[in-house]
Design an enzyme around this catalytic site. Structure first.
Site, PDB file in Angstrom:
ATOM      1  N   SER A 250       0.732  -1.318  -0.078  1.00  0.00           N
ATOM      2  CA  SER A 250       0.011   0.011   0.136  1.00  0.00           C
ATOM      3  C   SER A 250       0.763   1.291   0.037  1.00  0.00           C
ATOM      4  CB  SER A 250      -1.042  -0.024   1.199  1.00  0.00           C
ATOM      5  OG  SER A 250      -0.236  -0.200   2.438  1.00  0.00           O
ATOM      6  N   ALA A 251       1.897   1.308   0.547  1.00  0.00           N
ATOM      7  CA  ALA A 251       2.644   2.529   0.749  1.00  0.00           C
ATOM      8  C   ALA A 251       3.005   3.101  -0.839  1.00  0.00           C
ATOM      9  CB  ALA A 251       3.879   2.434   1.363  1.00  0.00           C
ATOM     10  N   PRO A 252       2.899   4.467  -0.725  1.00  0.00           N
ATOM     11  CA  PRO A 252       2.717   5.497   0.194  1.00  0.00           C
ATOM     12  C   PRO A 252       1.342   5.826   0.622  1.00  0.00           C
ATOM     13  CG  PRO A 252       3.192   6.629  -1.763  1.00  0.00           C
ATOM     14  CD  PRO A 252       3.386   5.375  -2.097  1.00  0.00           C
ATOM     15  N   GLY A 253       0.408   4.941  -0.088  1.00  0.00           N
ATOM     16  CA  GLY A 253      -0.993   5.045   0.435  1.00  0.00           C
ATOM     17  C   GLY A 253      -2.037   6.006  -0.291  1.00  0.00           C
ATOM     18  N   GLY A 254      -1.479   6.361  -1.844  1.00  0.00           N
ATOM     19  CA  GLY A 254      -2.186   7.000  -2.796  1.00  0.00           C
ATOM     20  C   GLY A 254      -3.646   6.297  -2.925  1.00  0.00           C
ATOM     21  N   LYS A 255      -3.320   4.928  -3.516  1.00  0.00           N
ATOM     22  CA  LYS A 255      -4.374   3.969  -3.761  1.00  0.00           C
ATOM     23  C   LYS A 255      -5.398   3.606  -2.611  1.00  0.00           C
ATOM     24  CE  LYS A 255      -1.607   2.007  -7.551  1.00  0.00           C
ATOM     25  NZ  LYS A 255      -0.150   2.518  -6.998  1.00  0.00           N
ATOM     26  N   ASP A 273       2.247  -3.313   4.307  1.00  0.00           N
ATOM     27  CA  ASP A 273       3.741  -3.031   3.986  1.00  0.00           C
ATOM     28  C   ASP A 273       4.450  -3.661   4.987  1.00  0.00           C
ATOM     29  OD1 ASP A 273       4.711  -0.889   1.532  1.00  0.00           O
ATOM     30  OD2 ASP A 273       6.254  -1.083   3.290  1.00  0.00           O
ATOM     31  N   ASP A 317      -1.408  -4.183  -5.976  1.00  0.00           N
ATOM     32  CA  ASP A 317      -0.726  -3.167  -6.745  1.00  0.00           C
ATOM     33  C   ASP A 317       0.980  -3.429  -6.540  1.00  0.00           C
ATOM     34  OD1 ASP A 317      -0.196  -0.968  -8.534  1.00  0.00           O
ATOM     35  OD2 ASP A 317       0.777   0.003  -6.793  1.00  0.00           O
ATOM     36  N   CYS A 370       3.059  -0.452 -12.327  1.00  0.00           N
ATOM     37  CA  CYS A 370       3.456   0.680 -12.977  1.00  0.00           C
ATOM     38  C   CYS A 370       4.493   0.378 -14.131  1.00  0.00           C
ATOM     39  CB  CYS A 370       3.640   1.806 -11.980  1.00  0.00           C
ATOM     40  SG  CYS A 370       5.028   1.619 -11.020  1.00  0.00           S
TER      41      CYS A 370
END
Length: 433
Positions: A250-255, A273, A317, A370
């Site tokens: 998850s980091a840095p947490g945008g999603k 994380d 992700d 990505c």
């Protein structure tokens, strides 16, 4: 201080291991620079990094040895201006010569002058020769192994377009936090600040200025820096209020924040994380944006199957090679190695497999990266579906103004067709009973 001297200092920081975006943003934040100068400085800084292989090839062709990093960087900057900017070549050469004289001596200034005059006369013929000799990868400034891999996966015509796309200057993008703000309010702010919208994808806006990084709206978490590709990966999971949801890496947490917003800040959202300092970053972002349902947990996502909790929806992700975001991190291309791709592919599959075991029946899972390499994307998903035939791909939500390509299993790559968004891969899976 002269702008080019500032750029040289920043390039040195990147060569010493600092991320380019951090180096530049810190400098702009701590120094008062006019908008026009800031744009020029950004263009030179990123332009040199993006074209480093070609610029160094041209320098090394004309010199025996350069012991001073400062001299190499003034040559790089000047050559970049001559080839890639609408500059007055004579003025560029004169300025480089004068700066070098002041920094070192008149003889060193003459040396720089001679190298740049030679380059000015010959660089276009050099490019033609490189292309004729099958060395276009040098002109495009990519390691040969990466250039060859992209050609093999996408074909020569599409690959050249793709590789050129990855060298373009990115626009900054802000996502409107719907828990605190609205699109209408944000668009009103843009009009007040005389900032133009380049592209809009749902609540993500690409704009022509980063000045909002210093705004109260950004400090208060009403707007967040996030690419639309990243947003779409999370948006496609589309969790509902009171769902039990997992963000595996998850980091840095945008999603994670997108998921919380889709859940209207109601339900259970677990953010994993393996690094405590990254979990703290997620906590800080949640506090800033008003998200209260996230539970940060230190856990290796590969070990998910060893715990008993089941989830309605899971976002994977996965850690990846990052070749889709080279526009924003151009220096990364020079340090990555081909063997990393195989290791990452195996790690991605292991995380995906582990996450699939804790998904409820009829639950949904989004896998995203990505990167643009098939080994990390389509090939992983095909291998997974062959091993677990109870998983089926589901139709994705891709807005009409987002360009890319669907593959034969239903995944979508934001690829060479897209000029603005980061390169990304997204696929949605449903676990049948």
């Amino acid at each position: 201080m002269n702008i080019k001297s500032r750029v040289i200092a920043l390039l040195k920081e990147v060569e010493n291991g600092k991320y380019s975006n951090i180096a530049l943003n810190e400098y702009i934040l701590n120094n008062a620079i006019a908008k026009k100068e800031r744009g020029f400085m950004t263009e030179l800084f990123y332009g040199v990094i993006r074209n480093k292989i070609f610029l160094d090839y041209e320098i090394d062709k004309r010199t025996k040895e350069i012991k001073k990093d400062w001299i190499r960087n003034i040559l790089r900057i000047s050559m970049y201006q001559i080839s890639f900017m609408n500059s007055d070549d004579k003025g560029v050469i004169w300025e480089a010569t004068e700066l070098t004289k002041k920094k070192f001596s008149v003889p060193v200034g003459r040396f720089v002058n001679g190298v740049l005059r030679s380059y000015q006369r010959e660089w276009q013929e050099d490019v033609k020769q490189l292309q004729q000799d099958g060395k276009n990868y040098i002109y495009l400034s990519y390691p040969k192994w990466f250039y060859d891999k992209i050609i093999s996966e996408y074909g020569e015509i599409n690959s050249i377009k793709f590789l050129q796309n990855l060298k373009k200057i990115p626009y900054i993008s802000f996502r409107v936090n719907q828990l605190k703000y609205s699109n209408d309010e944000f668009e009103k702010l843009l009009r007040q600040q005389e900032i133009s919208i380049i592209k809009k994808v749902d609540s993500v806006y690409y704009v022509d200025s980063g000045i909002l990084l210093y705004s109260n709206e950004f400090k208060e978490g009403k707007i967040i820096v996030q690419d639309a590709s990243s947003y779409l990966a999370a948006a496609n999971l589309n969790p509902k209020p009171f769902d039990i949801v997992l963000d595996t890496c998850s980091a840095p947490g945008g999603k994670t924040l997108v998921l919380a917003e889709k859940m209207q800040n109601k339900g259970e959202l677990f953010a994993l994380d393996i690094y405590p300092h990254k979990l703290k970053l997620i906590e800080e972002n949640c506090k800033k944006t008003g998200v209260t349902i996230v539970q940060p947990i230190k856990m290796d996502a590969k070990k998910l199957k060893e715990q008993g909790k089941k989830f309605d929806k899971i976002l994977v992700d996965a850690p990846c090679s990052g070749y889709g975001v080279l526009r924003k991190k151009p220096e990364a291309i020079y340090t990555k190695k081909p063997e990393n791709i195989c290791d990452l592919s195996m790690l991605q599959f292991e995380i995906l497999e582990s996450a699939s075991q804790v998904l409820k029946e009829n639950g949904e899972l989004v896998y995203s990266t990505c990167t643009i390499l098939k080994e990390e994307n389509q090939e992983n998903i095909k291998k997974f579906i062959n091993k677990y035939p109870n998983f089926k791909t589901e139709k994705l939500y891709i807005p009409d103004n987002v360009n890319g390509t669907y593959d034969d299993i239903g995944g979508f790559t934001i690829d060479y067709n897209e000029d603005i968004l980061d390169g990304f891969y997204i696929v949605k899976l449903v676990k049948k009973g």
